[in-house]
Design a protein around this motif. Structure first.
Motif, PDB file in Angstrom:
ATOM      1  N   MET A   1       0.839  -1.179   0.000  1.00  0.00           N
ATOM      2  CA  MET A   1       0.000   0.000   0.000  1.00  0.00           C
ATOM      3  C   MET A   1       0.882   1.239   0.000  1.00  0.00           C
ATOM      4  SD  MET A   1      -3.181  -0.841   0.017  1.00  0.00           S
ATOM      5  CE  MET A   1      -4.598  -0.822   1.015  1.00  0.00           C
ATOM      6  N   GLU A   2       0.346   2.282  -0.575  1.00  0.00           N
ATOM      7  CA  GLU A   2       1.079   3.532  -0.724  1.00  0.00           C
ATOM      8  C   GLU A   2       0.163   4.685  -0.323  1.00  0.00           C
ATOM      9  OE1 GLU A   2       3.279   5.826  -4.452  1.00  0.00           O
ATOM     10  OE2 GLU A   2       2.117   4.036  -4.828  1.00  0.00           O
ATOM     11  N   LYS A   3       0.721   5.697   0.344  1.00  0.00           N
ATOM     12  CA  LYS A   3      -0.038   6.890   0.694  1.00  0.00           C
ATOM     13  C   LYS A   3       0.447   8.042  -0.165  1.00  0.00           C
ATOM     14  CE  LYS A   3      -0.295   8.052   5.038  1.00  0.00           C
ATOM     15  NZ  LYS A   3      -0.137   8.702   6.350  1.00  0.00           N
ATOM     16  N   ILE A   4      -0.493   8.677  -0.862  1.00  0.00           N
ATOM     17  CA  ILE A   4      -0.179   9.836  -1.690  1.00  0.00           C
ATOM     18  C   ILE A   4      -0.945  11.025  -1.125  1.00  0.00           C
ATOM     19  CG2 ILE A   4      -0.340  10.861  -3.986  1.00  0.00           C
ATOM     20  CD1 ILE A   4      -0.153   8.007  -5.122  1.00  0.00           C
ATOM     21  N   ILE A   5      -0.254  12.134  -0.943  1.00  0.00           N
ATOM     22  CA  ILE A   5      -0.879  13.341  -0.414  1.00  0.00           C
ATOM     23  C   ILE A   5      -0.928  14.394  -1.515  1.00  0.00           C
ATOM     24  CG2 ILE A   5      -0.707  15.199   1.282  1.00  0.00           C
ATOM     25  CD1 ILE A   5       0.658  13.168   3.139  1.00  0.00           C
ATOM     26  N   LEU A   6      -2.132  14.916  -1.738  1.00  0.00           N
ATOM     27  CA  LEU A   6      -2.338  15.984  -2.704  1.00  0.00           C
ATOM     28  C   LEU A   6      -2.787  17.232  -1.950  1.00  0.00           C
ATOM     29  CD1 LEU A   6      -4.522  13.999  -5.278  1.00  0.00           C
ATOM     30  CD2 LEU A   6      -2.071  14.406  -5.417  1.00  0.00           C
ATOM     31  N   HIS A   7      -2.381  18.388  -2.426  1.00  0.00           N
ATOM     32  CA  HIS A   7      -2.860  19.649  -1.870  1.00  0.00           C
ATOM     33  C   HIS A   7      -3.791  20.257  -2.910  1.00  0.00           C
ATOM     34  CE1 HIS A   7      -0.274  19.449   1.610  1.00  0.00           C
ATOM     35  NE2 HIS A   7       0.661  18.971   0.803  1.00  0.00           N
ATOM     36  N   VAL A   8      -5.041  20.472  -2.485  1.00  0.00           N
ATOM     37  CA  VAL A   8      -6.097  20.847  -3.412  1.00  0.00           C
ATOM     38  C   VAL A   8      -6.677  22.202  -3.029  1.00  0.00           C
ATOM     39  CG1 VAL A   8      -8.345  20.153  -4.332  1.00  0.00           C
ATOM     40  CG2 VAL A   8      -6.631  18.410  -3.795  1.00  0.00           C
ATOM     41  N   GLU A   9      -6.889  23.046  -4.036  1.00  0.00           N
ATOM     42  CA  GLU A   9      -7.533  24.343  -3.825  1.00  0.00           C
ATOM     43  C   GLU A   9      -8.954  24.300  -4.367  1.00  0.00           C
ATOM     44  OE1 GLU A   9      -5.165  27.363  -5.697  1.00  0.00           O
ATOM     45  OE2 GLU A   9      -3.931  27.616  -3.912  1.00  0.00           O
ATOM     46  N   GLY A  10      -9.824  25.081  -3.757  1.00  0.00           N
ATOM     47  CA  GLY A  10     -11.185  25.213  -4.246  1.00  0.00           C
ATOM     48  C   GLY A  10     -12.218  24.472  -3.423  1.00  0.00           C
ATOM     49  N   MET A  11     -11.782  23.698  -2.438  1.00  0.00           N
ATOM     50  CA  MET A  11     -12.726  22.980  -1.582  1.00  0.00           C
ATOM     51  C   MET A  11     -13.221  23.929  -0.491  1.00  0.00           C
ATOM     52  SD  MET A  11     -10.854  19.311  -1.002  1.00  0.00           S
ATOM     53  CE  MET A  11      -9.536  20.004  -0.010  1.00  0.00           C
ATOM     54  N   THR A  12     -14.541  24.049  -0.364  1.00  0.00           N
ATOM     55  CA  THR A  12     -15.087  24.966   0.627  1.00  0.00           C
ATOM     56  C   THR A  12     -16.091  24.325   1.576  1.00  0.00           C
ATOM     57  OG1 THR A  12     -16.814  25.647  -0.919  1.00  0.00           O
ATOM     58  CG2 THR A  12     -14.780  26.957  -0.895  1.00  0.00           C
ATOM     59  N   CYS A  13     -16.557  23.108   1.257  1.00  0.00           N
ATOM     60  CA  CYS A  13     -17.608  22.511   2.091  1.00  0.00           C
ATOM     61  C   CYS A  13     -17.522  20.984   2.029  1.00  0.00           C
ATOM     62  CB  CYS A  13     -18.984  22.991   1.630  1.00  0.00           C
ATOM     63  SG  CYS A  13     -19.397  22.445  -0.043  1.00  0.00           S
ATOM     64  N   ASN A  14     -18.387  20.347   2.804  1.00  0.00           N
ATOM     65  CA  ASN A  14     -18.407  18.881   2.800  1.00  0.00           C
ATOM     66  C   ASN A  14     -18.844  18.318   1.453  1.00  0.00           C
ATOM     67  OD1 ASN A  14     -17.446  18.441   5.397  1.00  0.00           O
ATOM     68  ND2 ASN A  14     -19.472  18.681   6.303  1.00  0.00           N
ATOM     69  N   GLY A  15     -19.651  19.075   0.714  1.00  0.00           N
ATOM     70  CA  GLY A  15     -20.030  18.639  -0.633  1.00  0.00           C
ATOM     71  C   GLY A  15     -18.816  18.542  -1.535  1.00  0.00           C
ATOM     72  N   CYS A  16     -17.907  19.515  -1.392  1.00  0.00           N
ATOM     73  CA  CYS A  16     -16.644  19.489  -2.159  1.00  0.00           C
ATOM     74  C   CYS A  16     -15.833  18.255  -1.779  1.00  0.00           C
ATOM     75  CB  CYS A  16     -15.821  20.741  -1.870  1.00  0.00           C
ATOM     76  SG  CYS A  16     -16.583  22.287  -2.380  1.00  0.00           S
ATOM     77  N   ALA A  17     -15.732  18.013  -0.502  1.00  0.00           N
ATOM     78  CA  ALA A  17     -14.969  16.855  -0.021  1.00  0.00           C
ATOM     79  C   ALA A  17     -15.564  15.562  -0.568  1.00  0.00           C
ATOM     80  CB  ALA A  17     -14.941  16.834   1.503  1.00  0.00           C
ATOM     81  N   ASN A  18     -16.888  15.462  -0.561  1.00  0.00           N
ATOM     82  CA  ASN A  18     -17.535  14.259  -1.080  1.00  0.00           C
ATOM     83  C   ASN A  18     -17.322  14.104  -2.577  1.00  0.00           C
ATOM     84  OD1 ASN A  18     -18.488  13.364   1.392  1.00  0.00           O
ATOM     85  ND2 ASN A  18     -20.382  14.523   1.228  1.00  0.00           N
ATOM     86  N   SER A  19     -17.318  15.217  -3.314  1.00  0.00           N
ATOM     87  CA  SER A  19     -17.064  15.155  -4.756  1.00  0.00           C
ATOM     88  C   SER A  19     -15.676  14.591  -5.033  1.00  0.00           C
ATOM     89  CB  SER A  19     -17.172  16.548  -5.378  1.00  0.00           C
ATOM     90  OG  SER A  19     -18.500  17.007  -5.341  1.00  0.00           O
ATOM     91  N   ILE A  20     -14.701  15.039  -4.258  1.00  0.00           N
ATOM     92  CA  ILE A  20     -13.331  14.550  -4.439  1.00  0.00           C
ATOM     93  C   ILE A  20     -13.220  13.089  -4.029  1.00  0.00           C
ATOM     94  CG2 ILE A  20     -10.967  14.781  -3.555  1.00  0.00           C
ATOM     95  CD1 ILE A  20     -11.376  17.811  -3.758  1.00  0.00           C
ATOM     96  N   LYS A  21     -13.839  12.734  -2.912  1.00  0.00           N
ATOM     97  CA  LYS A  21     -13.813  11.325  -2.483  1.00  0.00           C
ATOM     98  C   LYS A  21     -14.422  10.430  -3.542  1.00  0.00           C
ATOM     99  CE  LYS A  21     -13.938  11.924   2.521  1.00  0.00           C
ATOM    100  NZ  LYS A  21     -14.706  11.644   3.745  1.00  0.00           N
ATOM    101  N   ASN A  22     -15.543  10.839  -4.109  1.00  0.00           N
ATOM    102  CA  ASN A  22     -16.200  10.031  -5.134  1.00  0.00           C
ATOM    103  C   ASN A  22     -15.355   9.923  -6.392  1.00  0.00           C
ATOM    104  OD1 ASN A  22     -18.445   9.534  -3.536  1.00  0.00           O
ATOM    105  ND2 ASN A  22     -19.569  11.292  -4.309  1.00  0.00           N
TER     106      ASN A  22
END
Length: 69
Positions: A1-22
């Motif tokens: 297993m590998e962990k990759i960390i991304l730094h993302v701009e433009g997320m403002t709410c839980n809906g944004c977080a869910n969009s990225i997770k999906n």
């Protein structure tokens, strides 16, 4: 297993977080996605070498967000 960390701009709410997770969760090899809205950090736990960091960044971009690091 590998962990990759991304730094993302433009997320403002839980809906944004869910969009990225999906978006990331649909990629083959992705096992877990954690989003920290406050820091803009997205941690992806995936099979080694699959998917690539570029593939992850492209999925985030396609979802309407910017990977900045």
């Amino acid at each position: 297993m590998e962990k990759i960390i991304l730094h993302v701009e433009g997320m403002t709410c839980n809906g944004c977080a869910n969009s990225i997770k999906n978006a990331l969760g649909q990629l083959e090899g992705v096992r877990q996605v954690e989003v920290d809205l406050a820091s803009g950090k997205v941690e992806v736990l995936c099979d080694a070498g699959m998917p690539t960091r570029d593939s992850l960044a492209e999925a985030v971009s396609d979802a309407g967000y910017d990977v900045v690091g």
